[in-house]
Structure formats: C-alpha cells, structure tokens
Design a protein around this motif. Structure first.
Motif, PDB file in Angstrom:
ATOM      1  N   ILE A 193     -19.349 -24.769  -1.059  1.00 10.09           N
ATOM      2  CA  ILE A 193     -19.925 -23.430  -0.652  1.00 10.09           C
ATOM      3  C   ILE A 193     -21.284 -24.140   0.098  1.00 10.09           C
ATOM      4  O   ILE A 193     -21.547 -22.215   1.047  1.00 10.09           O
ATOM      5  CB  ILE A 193     -21.123 -22.709  -1.617  1.00 10.09           C
ATOM      6  N   THR A 194     -22.278 -24.716   0.118  1.00 11.60           N
ATOM      7  CA  THR A 194     -22.860 -25.086   1.034  1.00 11.60           C
ATOM      8  C   THR A 194     -22.440 -25.007   2.559  1.00 11.60           C
ATOM      9  O   THR A 194     -22.372 -24.480   4.024  1.00 11.60           O
ATOM     10  CB  THR A 194     -22.865 -26.501   1.058  1.00 11.60           C
ATOM     11  N   ASP A 195     -21.112 -25.922   2.693  1.00 10.98           N
ATOM     12  CA  ASP A 195     -20.319 -25.800   4.158  1.00 10.98           C
ATOM     13  C   ASP A 195     -19.702 -24.424   4.115  1.00 10.98           C
ATOM     14  O   ASP A 195     -19.504 -23.635   5.694  1.00 10.98           O
ATOM     15  CB  ASP A 195     -19.286 -26.358   3.426  1.00 10.98           C
ATOM     16  N   LEU A 196     -19.595 -23.513   3.351  1.00  8.41           N
ATOM     17  CA  LEU A 196     -18.732 -22.534   3.908  1.00  8.41           C
ATOM     18  C   LEU A 196     -19.873 -21.513   4.340  1.00  8.41           C
ATOM     19  O   LEU A 196     -19.883 -20.360   5.090  1.00  8.41           O
ATOM     20  CB  LEU A 196     -18.291 -21.652   2.577  1.00  8.41           C
ATOM     21  N   SER A 197     -20.842 -21.411   3.525  1.00 10.31           N
ATOM     22  CA  SER A 197     -21.721 -20.867   4.107  1.00 10.31           C
ATOM     23  C   SER A 197     -23.051 -20.809   5.818  1.00 10.31           C
ATOM     24  O   SER A 197     -23.443 -20.344   5.820  1.00 10.31           O
ATOM     25  CB  SER A 197     -23.480 -20.240   3.093  1.00 10.31           C
ATOM     26  N   THR A 198     -22.808 -21.968   6.193  1.00  3.97           N
ATOM     27  CA  THR A 198     -22.727 -22.281   6.747  1.00  3.97           C
ATOM     28  C   THR A 198     -21.624 -22.615   8.274  1.00  3.97           C
ATOM     29  O   THR A 198     -22.414 -23.652   9.600  1.00  3.97           O
ATOM     30  CB  THR A 198     -23.608 -24.140   7.363  1.00  3.97           C
ATOM     31  N   PHE A 199     -20.739 -22.439   7.555  1.00  4.40           N
ATOM     32  CA  PHE A 199     -19.561 -22.658   8.926  1.00  4.40           C
ATOM     33  C   PHE A 199     -18.625 -23.502   9.296  1.00  4.40           C
ATOM     34  O   PHE A 199     -18.528 -23.735  10.095  1.00  4.40           O
ATOM     35  CB  PHE A 199     -19.630 -21.877   9.868  1.00  4.40           C
ATOM     36  N   ASN A 200     -19.409 -24.970   8.137  1.00  4.52           N
ATOM     37  CA  ASN A 200     -19.204 -25.977   9.039  1.00  4.52           C
ATOM     38  C   ASN A 200     -17.887 -26.097   8.502  1.00  4.52           C
ATOM     39  O   ASN A 200     -17.862 -26.971   7.290  1.00  4.52           O
ATOM     40  CB  ASN A 200     -20.126 -26.884   8.107  1.00  4.52           C
ATOM     41  N   LEU A 201     -16.463 -26.039   9.307  1.00  6.92           N
ATOM     42  CA  LEU A 201     -15.665 -26.444   8.737  1.00  6.92           C
ATOM     43  C   LEU A 201     -15.040 -27.410   9.091  1.00  6.92           C
ATOM     44  O   LEU A 201     -13.826 -27.714   7.735  1.00  6.92           O
ATOM     45  CB  LEU A 201     -14.604 -25.419   9.925  1.00  6.92           C
ATOM     46  N   ARG A 207     -14.072 -33.181   3.961  1.00  8.57           N
ATOM     47  CA  ARG A 207     -14.568 -33.640   1.879  1.00  8.57           C
ATOM     48  C   ARG A 207     -13.023 -33.494   1.448  1.00  8.57           C
ATOM     49  O   ARG A 207     -12.744 -33.822   0.338  1.00  8.57           O
ATOM     50  CB  ARG A 207     -15.549 -31.805   2.147  1.00  8.57           C
ATOM     51  N   ILE A 208     -12.289 -31.865   1.800  1.00 11.28           N
ATOM     52  CA  ILE A 208     -10.631 -31.764   1.572  1.00 11.28           C
ATOM     53  C   ILE A 208      -9.777 -33.152   1.658  1.00 11.28           C
ATOM     54  O   ILE A 208      -8.648 -33.324   0.575  1.00 11.28           O
ATOM     55  CB  ILE A 208      -9.845 -30.949   2.027  1.00 11.28           C
ATOM     56  N   LYS A 209      -9.590 -34.089   2.711  1.00  6.27           N
ATOM     57  CA  LYS A 209      -8.854 -34.658   3.065  1.00  6.27           C
ATOM     58  C   LYS A 209      -9.247 -36.295   2.156  1.00  6.27           C
ATOM     59  O   LYS A 209      -8.671 -36.989   1.823  1.00  6.27           O
ATOM     60  CB  LYS A 209      -8.750 -34.955   4.575  1.00  6.27           C
ATOM     61  N   VAL A 210     -10.338 -36.005   2.005  1.00  4.55           N
ATOM     62  CA  VAL A 210     -11.394 -37.688   1.200  1.00  4.55           C
ATOM     63  C   VAL A 210     -10.582 -37.088  -0.015  1.00  4.55           C
ATOM     64  O   VAL A 210     -10.316 -38.075  -0.886  1.00  4.55           O
ATOM     65  CB  VAL A 210     -13.073 -37.780   1.202  1.00  4.55           C
TER      66      VAL A 210
END
Length: 427
Positions: A193-201, A207-210
C-alpha cells in the motif's frame, strides 16, 4: 616502574594516569602523595603539581583534575610541534600543557555535558565539538600526545614499554535482517500500500519477485559476507537489533526461527553484539529486555553494544550498560563525520563525572560510519581515511569502522565497502 607524585590524589588523576601510562604506553606507573617516598625513590619519577621538587620529570597541573562535577572551563587551542594542545602551563613544566587534564577533558566528553545546540535527532553534533571547530577531529590527539610524552621520558629515563598490538575491527550493524522477507502478512500488505501510494513501481516489482522466490532479498547478502570473511581472513562483529516493532524498528520478529538461526550462523564468522533500540537507549528496563533476548539466542553473556545513529544520551546510557555488566560499547563516534569524537583511537574506560567514578565499561571509539558514504565524495573520503590510517600507524592505534547491513543492498556500493574493509585491515 615510574613513580608519580601528586600532592593530592583524586579519582580523575588515578584514571587518566593509568590510561595514558599503562593502557596507551604500556608503562608501569605507581602514584603516591607521600613526598618522602617520592624523594627517596631512585628510579624514574614524575611529579604532577604546581612546582618542581628536584630533577624529576615535571608536569604542571592545570587544575581540572582537582575539580568535581562541571564548570565553565575555558579551552584555548594552540599549536604544539606538528599537532595542537590546550590547557597551556608555565615554561618551567617539561610539557608546555597539562596533557593529563586535556586528555581527561576529551575522554570524559566534558564538552557534551555543557550546554550545546543539538541536531535534528537530539544528538551532540560534530560541528559543536572542539575537534571540529579547531580542525583536529581527524587526529587522535591523545595518542599523539602520549607518544610525544613517551619520547621525552625516554630521553630522561630508561623506560620499559610493554604495549599490546592493536588490531582493526569491523562492525556490521543489522538493523533489518531482511527488507521484504519474514515480515508477516499485515506488514507485507502495508508495504504494498505504501509503495502504491508513492507510485514506487520498482519497489512493488522487487517485493513481488522476492516473495515469489524469483529474486533474493536486497538485504540477504550474508553468504557474500561469509565468503569475504573466509577469503580475506577478516572477522566481523555483528550487531543485531532485537527491539519490539515500532516506527524506528522495522526488523522482523526476534522470535522467528530464521532470525535466530541467522544470528547463530554469523556468530561462527565473528563475534555478536546488540544494536541497541531507540527506547532502550534511555530506558534501562528495555535495554535489559533486549540484552536477555540476544543472550537467549547465543547462550552467551552480552559483551558488546552499539548505538549507531541515534542520540547517545550521556551519561545515562553508559550507566545502564555498567549496571547490566556489559563489557564494551562501540558508539563513540559521529555517524556523519569521519574522525575521533573523544580525541583518541584507543579504547578507554568510561569515567562517570556525576559520581566521580571510574567504571569497568570499555568505550571503543570508531573513526568511520558508512553514513558518510552519501555525504562526502569518494575521493575526499578515501584521502581522509588514508591520512588517518597513516596517523594510526605512527601511534600504533586501533582503526574501527562501522557498516550498516543496508549499505550492501546496492551492488556497486557493496564493492566499495568491501574495498574499504580490505584497506582497513591492510598492514
């Protein structure tokens, strides 16, 4: 053996003479306030007072070592040979300044107890220090003074020196074992959620790969550290944080099997200590709780601690360590400045000015923290470290450097760090 006479023995005098003569120089020295004993002594002798008694080596007192508590001390820094000095005394002294008072002033961190401007994190900033203001922050002046003092003594007396060889020490602080792994469902969802809110694609993809096993965790470079340790025969001191989760502690839960097994595994390639949490710095009961957690994992008594970037909170934090019988602390340095916070490259015992007591806690100063990697240019940093290392070779000093676990995340920076560690341990 050198006999030292002073009209009045104080705990400050006992502390600083023992440190300079025995710990720094390896000279056996005995103190006395009995003048007849001093006059009758036929071997090497030093008097420390207001006037010379005979043909002994004489150092005139400034007065700081007879005081109790704190006062507004005037410090005037002046040149002396190729270094500096302060607390200058009259010309009839064999040293132009009171080396013992000046050394005590720096080691006790006297200036940090006096009113000063704190930085944004509530810390005593390097810019407020005597060393920074007078351009000797990158010099271990106490060790330099001690060597000059020894040279003068050897011109007068047949002095036997027995000083152990100091070895460099590399500290690795592990504030977060993993960046993405082992964080639990709620924290993982919160991270997305934090990454989405800051557009940290990029952060989302990594994160998904890990989490799916397609990429190693950015902080999981422990095999590289072990290989480096084996190849170069360099042992690390690993400082693990075991605090409760908070805004300042994003580590995984200390009870997780993965964390406990990693601590035990790395302990095979170096010693293990405690990276003290934010709340534990000020609260003894919290520090005790973190201490017991690490001891439960390692099955050994905690011997080493560090506060790497937070407020050092003198003298309370050191007093907590003394009460909990911790042997060594590695917090004496500036995270954002290369140099010697206490004016020395050598370990020293913590002196509690409020109680005028010598404590058993050994303070190990560091000269470099990897936070400076983002502040100074690489060339500036390398040049400064080369100059410092040359000074340490001259005084046979100890080079201690601090590196954070997260620094190894960037592959290019990782190679720079490994090069720095190699440089640190080169003879």
């Amino acid at each position: 053996m050198i006999l030292v006479y002073t009209p009045k023995l104080t705990s400050r005098i006992t502390y600083i003479f023992k440190h300079i003569c025995q710990h720094l120089l390896g000279i056996e020295a005995r103190l006395t306030s009995i003048i007849d004993e001093f006059v009758a002594h036929e071997g090497p002798k030093i008097s420390y007072g207001q006037k010379r008694l005979g043909n002994e080596f004489f150092v005139k007192q400034h007065g700081l070592l007879h005081e109790q508590g704190f006062s507004d001390v005037t410090v005037k820094v002046q040149p002396w040979d190729d270094t500096i000095c302060f607390f200058k005394v009259s010309e009839n002294s064999d040293l132009p300044f009171d080396i013992f008072s000046a050394s005590f002033y720096l080691l006790s961190r006297y200036e940090e107890y006096m009113p000063h401007v704190k930085d944004s994190k509530g810390r005593f900033p390097a810019e407020e220090s005597l060393g920074y203001k007078h351009n000797f922050l990158d010099s271990p002046v106490i060790d330099i003074w001690a060597q000059k003092f020894l040279s003068l003594l050897q011109k007068r007396f047949d002095v036997i020196v027995d000083k152990p060889i100091s070895k460099p020490e590399t500290i690795l602080t592990v504030k977060e074992l993993y960046r993405y792994q082992q964080k639990g469902i709620l924290r993982t969802v919160g991270g997305f959620i934090t990454d989405l809110s800051t557009f940290n694609l990029q952060g989302i993809l990594t994160r998904i790969k890990v989490l799916l096993g397609g990429k190693s965790d950015p902080y999981d470079h422990y095999d590289d550290l072990i290989d480096f340790s084996k190849t170069n025969q360099i042992n690390f001191t690993f400082m693990f944080q075991l605090s409760d989760f908070s805004i300042d502690n994003r580590n995984i839960n200390f009870q997780r099997v993965k964390y406990r097994s990693q601590i035990k595994s790395l302990a095979d390639y170096g010693s293990v200590g405690l990276h003290v949490g934010t709340f534990a710095i000020k609260r003894q009961e919290v520090l005790k709780k973190e201490k017991l957690r690490l001891e439960d994992i390692t099955n050994e008594a905690l011997k080493k601690t560090i506060v790497s970037e937070n407020e050092l909170n003198l003298p309370d934090y050191f007093n907590h360590l003394v009460f909990l019988e911790v042997e060594k602390d590695y917090s004496m340095g500036y995270p954002n400045k290369i140099g010697f916070r206490a004016g020395t490259c050598s370990p020293f015992l913590f002196y509690e000015i409020n109680y005028e007591q010598i404590t058993p806690l050994k303070v190990v100063p560091y000269v470099f923290h990897d936070y400076t990697l983002g502040i100074e240019t690489r060339d500036q940093m390398n040049m400064q470290l080369v100059r410092i290392k040359n000074k340490l070779i001259h005084v046979e000093g100890k080079l201690v450097m601090i590196f954070s676990n997260s620094t190894f995340e960037d592959e290019k920076k990782r190679e720079d760090v490994f090069s720095l560690i190699k440089f640190q341990h080169e003879k």
